[in-house]
Design an enzyme around this catalytic site. Structure first.
Site, PDB file in Angstrom:
ATOM      1  N   GLU A 114      48.352  17.905  42.432  1.00  0.00           N
ATOM      2  CA  GLU A 114      47.198  17.517  41.617  1.00  0.00           C
ATOM      3  C   GLU A 114      47.503  17.612  40.126  1.00  0.00           C
ATOM      4  OE1 GLU A 114      44.055  20.048  43.177  1.00  0.00           O
ATOM      5  OE2 GLU A 114      43.567  18.521  44.667  1.00  0.00           O
TER       6      GLU A 114
ATOM      7  N   ASP B 140      41.724  20.371  53.010  1.00  0.00           N
ATOM      8  CA  ASP B 140      41.215  21.127  51.868  1.00  0.00           C
ATOM      9  C   ASP B 140      39.900  21.841  52.154  1.00  0.00           C
ATOM     10  OD1 ASP B 140      40.913  22.134  49.400  1.00  0.00           O
ATOM     11  OD2 ASP B 140      40.464  20.251  48.385  1.00  0.00           O
TER      12      ASP B 140
ATOM     13  N   GLU C 262      32.829  25.431  48.093  1.00  0.00           N
ATOM     14  CA  GLU C 262      33.014  24.124  47.464  1.00  0.00           C
ATOM     15  C   GLU C 262      32.526  22.996  48.369  1.00  0.00           C
ATOM     16  OE1 GLU C 262      37.084  23.340  46.411  1.00  0.00           O
ATOM     17  OE2 GLU C 262      36.680  21.260  45.864  1.00  0.00           O
TER      18      GLU C 262
END
Ligand code: BDP
Length: 724
Positions: free
Chosen positions: A310, A384, A412
């Site tokens: 990322e 993820d 998240e």
């Protein structure tokens, strides 16, 4: 009553409410409210007529203070702590080396078993007195034992016949904070970072101490302070002083400090023109940086590194491997017994191969190439931190590398700090998963704790859900996720049910009329969120960037793997990601047995169906439903489950303070609203492909697809600016 008087009373009520709420939850599971049942407190008072606590080191003194504080609160009066042993019923809290020989000899086998951090807690008879012994090989074992003893008392357990030997099964039990130096928290939903960098090192916020206590009470022994998307400044002298202060506070609680090392630091703050790990100047820069750090913090844990993922810099920028990068840092901290934790959460937005396959492809060839003090940290699943993922294929696939697991405690992808979701249920599911890398002894827990293959370092990390909110975690029930993570890091075989029960009793009340229904509610909450967000193996269909709410339609981002459409692949023919041999063949990264299980529609668990297979809308499931109907019914089931959480919560109202009750009641209302939003938005969108009616029992959507698509949340919390 006059209007004025009503107004006065209302405002008084509000003030009371506000005050009540202001304090609510700060004590976490360490509130130690006075034991109401006098027969229980009498037993405790009888056993501990005298309390002898060994003192003299920072950790032992902490243990003594904790015990004093706990006793006073639980028993409602200060307890005498003797400095010498007396001839009466006594609680002895003392290290093995300080015990009378006849006692320490009696428990030799136990002492040999508990290692450095374990403890024994035993009730014995001696000279006509009952003696409760809490002992350990090292100071830290005493501290852990004290917390355990207080927990037993807090939950009303009998101590007169206690016979307990306990030790952690995992070495590094660690929180990873994704806290930035400006105090924002990436994926943080509980306020700002509790590290007040600006006022450190002089100002020691009492929160640091409370934070350390809470961690020590559940066995957490390491924290990484900073975001994995790292800022090199933490390596500069100014910040190192601040870190040193935190390390000094945490030391008395047996907690080591780590932070994240930005791979390009030699360039960014070191004035070098390269960060190539094979460059001698770069190596020397890191060596001397390590020396500088250890000069200030002799027990510094080491570095946590996210590299070449990322957009983060890493060894691949210089055509070097992850092992070469990790080993360079490992050499720098080696003279000081430091550890490098190297993350396997690696994927490149330029690689068109299935993102789920990239970490394995990158790391397996490097097995055996990492130095001894490197641990590879792997997320629980291959994508993820989704509401549900199959196990990561790397578990058990790197037998010659120390490998730790990374969970995400912050929610998240599970409703932020608004949704009540009990994560130990998810953690347990992963830990219990079979890798089938061996006939026996190869569950994820067994890989992680070194049963599968003994490792130099074993570890479990959790991305923290902690912030400046008064109750630390935003949602009061999110505290249970912090608590449960610690418990599972200590013992990955504990059941989520035990954890839920322990936490409820320590946090709220021992009343079974409260504990039993709420424990059940917690245990079901994880399946509820899977149902209303990502049923049947769907994943990563969150709105982009902030991941708040549904966004299955998002398709315009420049890289395929950033788009939800990449993950669900819905079209008129069907839905799902084909990871079998006819698709990305990600299943081939698992053991042969799992490859067969996941690859075959007959044996693939329903929970992972669309994770591994692309299936037609009218595919018939084993229960006779078509895929479309089952998906719609699952979304509805999720909503129904939240409705029933609300009903359960209403039923326990009499057992809580009003503020405690109201807080969760309000949050559940939002959770229900958002569960419906997920159901409606996803079903309307997928319906544009399936072209089928909603089955009976599924509520009509409350709004149009265009409406759901139009929702924008530029200020959703925890957002990370550049990445999706
Ligand atoms: C993802 C988050 C991102 C993190 C990344 C990571 O969206 O903010 O930086 O993981 O773990 O879950 O590195």
């Amino acid at each position: 009553m006059t209007n004025k008087r009503v107004l006065f009373l209302v405002s008084l009520w509000c003030i009371n409410c506000a005050l009540g709420q202001a304090k609510e939850g700060y004590d976490l599971w360490l509130g130690y409210s006075k034991i109401q049942d006098s027969s229980i407190s009498e037993e405790y008072l009888e056993i501990a007529q005298y309390v002898y606590v060994q003192e003299g080191t920072a950790v032992l003194d902490t243990a003594g203070e904790e015990l004093k504080n706990g006793f006073e609160k639980l028993l409602g009066r200060p307890q005498d702590f003797a400095t010498i042993l007396t001839n009466s019923n006594t609680l002895i809290v003392s290290k093995r080396e300080n015990l009378a020989l006849n006692l320490s000899d009696r428990f030799t086998a136990d002492f040999d078993e508990i290692g450095r951090e374990g403890y024994i807690l035993k009730s014995i008879q001696s000279n006509g007195n009952s003696v409760l012994i809490l002992s350990a090989n090292e100071d830290i074992g005493i501290l852990y034992g004290v917390f355990r003893l207080l927990h037993l008392m807090q939950t009303g357990q009998k101590l007169s016949s206690i016979n307990l030997v306990d030790a952690p099964k995992i070495d590094l039990r660690m929180l990873n904070h994704w806290d930035n130096l400006d105090r924002t928290v990436e994926r943080g939903y509980a306020g700002f970072s509790i590290w007040n960098w600006q006022k450190l090192p002089e100002y020691i916020d009492p929160r640091y101490i409370d934070y350390a206590r809470a961690n020590a009470s559940i066995g957490i022994n390491a924290v990484s302070l900073t975001n994995v998307n790292a800022n090199a400044l933490v390596l500069t002298p100014m910040y190192l002083k601040k870190v040193t202060t935190l390390a000094n506070v945490f030391r008395s609680y047996g907690i080591k400090v780590f932070f994240t090392a930005r791979f390009s630091a030699p360039v960014e703050i070191g004035g070098l023109d390269t960060a190539d790990p094979l460059d001698v100047n770069v190596q020397e820069w890191w060596n001397s940086k390590a020396k500088e750090i250890y000069g200030e913090i002799p027990d510094f844990g080491g570095f946590l590194v996210k590299a070449n993922s990322e957009g983060q810099p890493g060894p691949q920028n210089y055509d070097r491997t992850h092992a070469e990068g990790a080993n360079m840092l490992a050499k720098a901290v080696k003279p000081f017994n430091g550890t490098v934790i190297w993350r396997a959460f690696v994927y490149s937005e330029h690689d068109s191969d299935d993102r789920a396959k990239q970490a394995y492809a990158e790391f397996v060839p490097l097995d055996g190439k990492f130095l001894e003090n490197v641990v590879v940290q792997t997320k629980n699943g291959p994508i993820d931190f989704q509401p549900r993922e199959p196990l990561h294929p790397l578990f058990g696939a790197m037998p010659n590398t120390s490998q730790m697991i990374e969970f995400q405690i912050t929610q998240e992808y599970l409703g932020f700090s608004t949704h009540l979701v009990f994560l130990p249920k998810l953690f347990e599911e992963v830990l219990d998963s079979e890798t089938y890398r061996k006939e026996k002894g190869s569950t994820v827990a067994e890989v992680v704790d070194g049963t599968f293959k003994s490792k130099r370092i074993t570890g479990m990390a959790g991305v923290a859900n902690i912030g400046t909110d008064l109750n630390w975690t935003g949602h009061p029930f999110a505290q249970a996720n912090w608590y449960g993570f610690g418990k599972l890091a200590w013992n990955p075989y504990l059941s989520s049910e035990t954890i839920a029960e322990e936490w409820l009793r320590a946090t709220y009340t021992n009343n079974p009329k409260f504990v039993e229904p709420i424990r059940e509610m917690m245990l079901n909450s994880r399946e509820a969120v899977v149902n209303y967000m990502n049923p049947l193996g769907l994943h990563h269909i969150f709105d982009t960037g902030h991941h708040y709410g549904p966004g299955p339609w998002v398709s315009e981002l420049s890289r395929p793997a950033w788009n939800p459409t990449y993950y669900h692949n819905a079209d008129v023919n069907g839905i799902g990601f084909d990871r079998t041999a006819s698709g990305s063949n990600a299943i081939a990264q698992y053991s042969r047995t799992l490859e067969k299980i996941f690859g075959n529609l007959e044996t693939c668990p329903k929970e992972y169906l669309l994770w591994f297979h692309h299936l037609p809308w009218d595919y018939k499931l084993k229960n006779g439903e078509t895929l479309w109907n089952e998906m719609a019914l699952k979304y509805q089931e999720g909503v129904d489950q939240v409705e029933s959480m609300i009903t359960t919560w209403k039923s326990i109202k009499p057992y809580l303070k009003r503020t405690q009750y109201e807080e969760v009641a309000m949050l559940l209302t939002i959770q229900l609203k958002e569960a419906k939003w997920w159901r409606d938005a996803c079903l309307l969108y997928f319906q544009t492909f399936s072209k089928k009616e909603l089955p009976l029992g599924v509520d009509k959507p409350s709004n149009s697809l265009d409406y759901f698509k139009s929702l924008k949340f530029p200020f959703a919390p925890g957002t990370r600016p550049r990445w999706n």
